[in-house]
Scaffold this active site. Structure first.
Site, short mmCIF file in Angstrom:
data_model
loop_
_atom_site.label_atom_id
_atom_site.label_comp_id
_atom_site.label_asym_id
_atom_site.label_seq_id
_atom_site.Cartn_x
_atom_site.Cartn_y
_atom_site.Cartn_z
N HIS A 147 -18.79 7.19 -51.16
CA HIS A 147 -17.79 8.27 -51.12
C HIS A 147 -17.37 8.69 -52.52
O HIS A 147 -16.26 9.21 -52.70
CB HIS A 147 -16.56 7.85 -50.33
CG HIS A 147 -16.80 7.64 -48.87
ND1 HIS A 147 -17.48 6.55 -48.37
CD2 HIS A 147 -16.46 8.38 -47.79
CE1 HIS A 147 -17.53 6.62 -47.06
NE2 HIS A 147 -16.93 7.73 -46.67
N GLU B 189 -24.41 16.11 -39.58
CA GLU B 189 -24.58 16.95 -40.78
C GLU B 189 -25.85 17.79 -40.73
O GLU B 189 -25.87 18.91 -41.24
CB GLU B 189 -24.59 16.07 -42.04
CG GLU B 189 -23.23 15.53 -42.45
CD GLU B 189 -22.83 14.25 -41.73
OE1 GLU B 189 -23.67 13.70 -40.99
OE2 GLU B 189 -21.69 13.78 -41.92
#
Lengths: 324, 322
Positions: A129, A60
């Protein structure tokens, strides 16, 4: 008007902007053959090829940094970070580099890039999440933060974000991808920094964004039957915030509730509430109420998950408290 | 006698640039000590051959990405010295209008993507710039500078992997000056040879004497040509030494005076100067002239910075958004 799903609206926006501007390209994890974890980039690899739909390693920080470097050189990257929860890995690049490049370099460079990501609870995916972390980004001058609630806004705001010359954090909601709604044909662009009154009302203003707007609209429908007329404002863009639309509404209703899925402490609702107080204190007939997640990590159990985040019942309760 | 492969004009230019960096940094140290300028500065003195040699090994229209120890990069890439000095003062005539400072010198005109205050943070940015060059089918390359400290940041690994997979035209230039602030390389890693890290990514890696401007130039040229031909990235470790501490408040307790003297005996400027004089490429008199001219240039830059206005308070919100 035709109705399409939120994911399709986003997919259309990407396609149209890639057609319009050859500098637009996509990069991220599993956006190619897989089509993105939530399917937003479906079909784009086949159409535009691997040079414009670039699958990356699970990196990322490098995804974000590569987007910055390419943007500084005149490209218009749209990077996907699969879950907003993974933004921790990208934060230095986003907040220390992207957000500051223009300012600390005295305006000599710009970074026109979009960081697409998604957040929110509802799929019982647990603490890593399911978060709502928009307030991480709204505290960093130099970033724009967008959170659409409808397919039309998703399309129009994504197109505006791609055309914007600044870094934009574009946060979708995982529970909205399959939601359908009317989307205008043609080049539908929704300007950044403009809130939308999703429902007119005269008794109380509910300010919200992303999926919680839909929850607020459900609550408003129930309250209507009880004779309470709720105005629902979708801020759509958290940064820059269209405080005028919010304040104009509060001046009319004299009551305000702010609702979002992020945790209450430090959540963006505190900022909205404070700006209402700064700008419309004399118009308020009661305290500004907040509806937000309980201050805990999002738990797995579906029972607990639903208990943590705002529901139509918690919004109804807050509206009634605001009117009391 | 050692063969010295440099023409007169270029020798003069390399010497001039190394003097510019040295005297610029010496002057900054002096001004910091006198509290004429505020804040911090991470000085490049001792490492001149790395910036000057590497920038001499690429074309003027190639790009660089700099670091917190970035004054030398900006000067070697051709930055306007008075504007760099003014920026360090925080004056409006600075290259970033006084909003960046020592840690954020940048200059699109000389294709300097700028410096960052976060160790290693420009590595993926350089990769992204190289990605843009590749998309444009450009022949240009990006030099990505970072120190030995940055090589242990996660983003170094992410970025090198990405550049390798996409075969991007980027040269990773590791300035190994032996210490990340106080942390000696061989205490924070298991090796002194950081170039070996590249092998994990299928990228060529090589070390070079970072006190030898011509050696640095030669190796950078070699890998830049490979990158231009689409052969992808490389990792070049320049073994060098910073003369001053990490910053002005650093008493340098982690290294010995003997070690400092050892490295100063390999001084990149004195070494190159005596080499070109000995080889008859430029005369001692010309070298002295260059030295004197640069001294004056730095004095002029200080005067420019001191006489420049401060930014106006109302400018504070300008340049946030494009």
């Amino acid at each position: 008007m035709r109705e399409i799903a939120y994911w399709q609206a986003l997919n259309e926006a990407l396609q149209e902007e890639m057609e319009r501007d050859p500098n637009v390209f996509l990069l991220g994890e599993d956006i190619g053959v897989y089509g993105g974890a939530y399917g937003v980039t479906r079909g784009l690899l086949e159409k535009y090829g691997p040079e414009r739909v670039m699958d990356t390693a699970i990196s990322e920080s490098a995804i974000t940094g590569a987007a910055i470097g390419a943007a500084m050189m005149g490209k218009r990257p749209v990077a996907e970070i699969m879950y907003v929860d993974f933004m921790g890995q990208a934060m230095d690049q986003l907040c220390n580099q992207a957000a500051k490049i223009r300012y600390m370099f005295g305006g000599k460079f710009k970074a026109p890039m979009v960081m697409r990501t998604e957040g929110g609870a509802g799929r019982t995916l647990g603490a890593h999440h399911s978060q709502s972390l928009e307030h991480w980004f709204t505290g960093i001058p130099g970033l724009k933060v967008v959170m659409p609630s409808t397919p039309a806004d998703a399309k129009g705001l994504l197109k505006a974000s791609i055309r914007d010359d600044n870094p934009v954090v574009f946060i979708e909601h995982k529970m909205l991808y399959k939601e359908k709604g009317p989307v205008p044909d043609g080049d539908h662009v929704v300007p950044l920094g403009v809130a939308d009154v999703k429902r007119q009302g005269k008794d109380v203003t509910v300010v919200s964004y992303s999926r919680t707007v839909l929850v607020a609209l459900e609550a408003a429908k129930i309250l209507e039957a009880e004779g309470i007329d709720v105005e629902v404002i979708d801020v759509r863009t958290l940064a820059p915030l269209d405080i005028k639309t919010i304040v104009d509404s509060v001046k009319k209703t004299n009551r305000a509730v702010v609702a979002h899925e992020a945790c209450k402490t430090g959540g963006f609702g505190g900022e909205i509430g404070m700006q209402i107080i700064e700008n419309a204190f004399d118009y308020l007939d009661g305290p500004v109420k907040r509806v937000a997640a309980i201050d805990v990590p999002i738990p797995k159990s579906p029972v607990l998950e639903q208990y943590v985040i705002p529901t139509k019942d918690s919004i109804i309760k807050a509206v009634k408290e605001a009117l009391a | 006698m050692e063969e010295v492969n440099v023409k007169k004009e270029e020798a003069a230019k390399l010497l001039r640039q190394m003097y510019q960096i040295r005297f610029f940094e010496d002057k900054i140290m002096e001004l910091l000590g006198q509290n004429v300028i505020d804040g911090g500065s991470h000085l490049y003195a001792g490492e001149e051959a790395v910036a000057v040699g590497s920038c001499a090994g690429i074309r003027p229209d190639d790009w660089i990405a700099s670091t917190h120890r970035g004054h030398g990069h900006a000067i070697a890439k051709g930055g306007v010295i008075s504007e760099l000095m003014a920026e360090i003062f925080g004056k409006v005539t600075g290259c970033c209008k006084g909003k960046g400072g020592s840690l954020h010198l940048c200059d699109p005109a000389t294709r300097n993507l700028g410096a960052t205050g976060i160790v290693g943070a420009n590595i993926p940015v350089a990769v992204g710039a190289a990605l843009a060059l590749k998309k444009d089918k450009s022949e240009n390359v990006v030099l990505c500078y970072f120190g030995d400290g940055a090589i242990n940041q996660g983003v170094f690994h992410e970025s090198m992997n990405m550049a390798a997979v996409w075969k991007l035209p980027v040269l990773f230039i590791c300035e190994n000056n032996l210490y990340g602030m106080s942390g000696a390389v061989n205490r924070v890693t298991t090796t002194n040879d950081l170039y070996t890290r590249s092998s994990a990514y299928g990228v060529p890696g090589e070390a070079v004497d970072g006190m030898d401007v011509l050696a640095v130039k030669e190796i950078v040229m070699k890998y830049a040509e490979k990158a231009r031909k689409g052969e992808g990235p490389s990792l070049i470790e320049c073994k060098t030494y910073r003369y001053y501490g990490h910053s002005r408040s650093d008493p340098r307790a982690y290294r010995t005076k003997d070690e400092e003297k050892e490295w100063q005996a390999k001084d990149p400027i004195l070494k190159f100067r005596s080499k070109v004089i000995l080889a008859g490429i430029i005369s001692e008199a010309v070298c002295d002239d260059i030295r004197a001219e640069v001294k004056q240039e730095i004095e002029d830059a200080v005067r420019f910075a001191m006489n420049s206005p401060w930014p106006k308070p109302e400018e504070v919100t300008e340049d946030l958004f494009a």
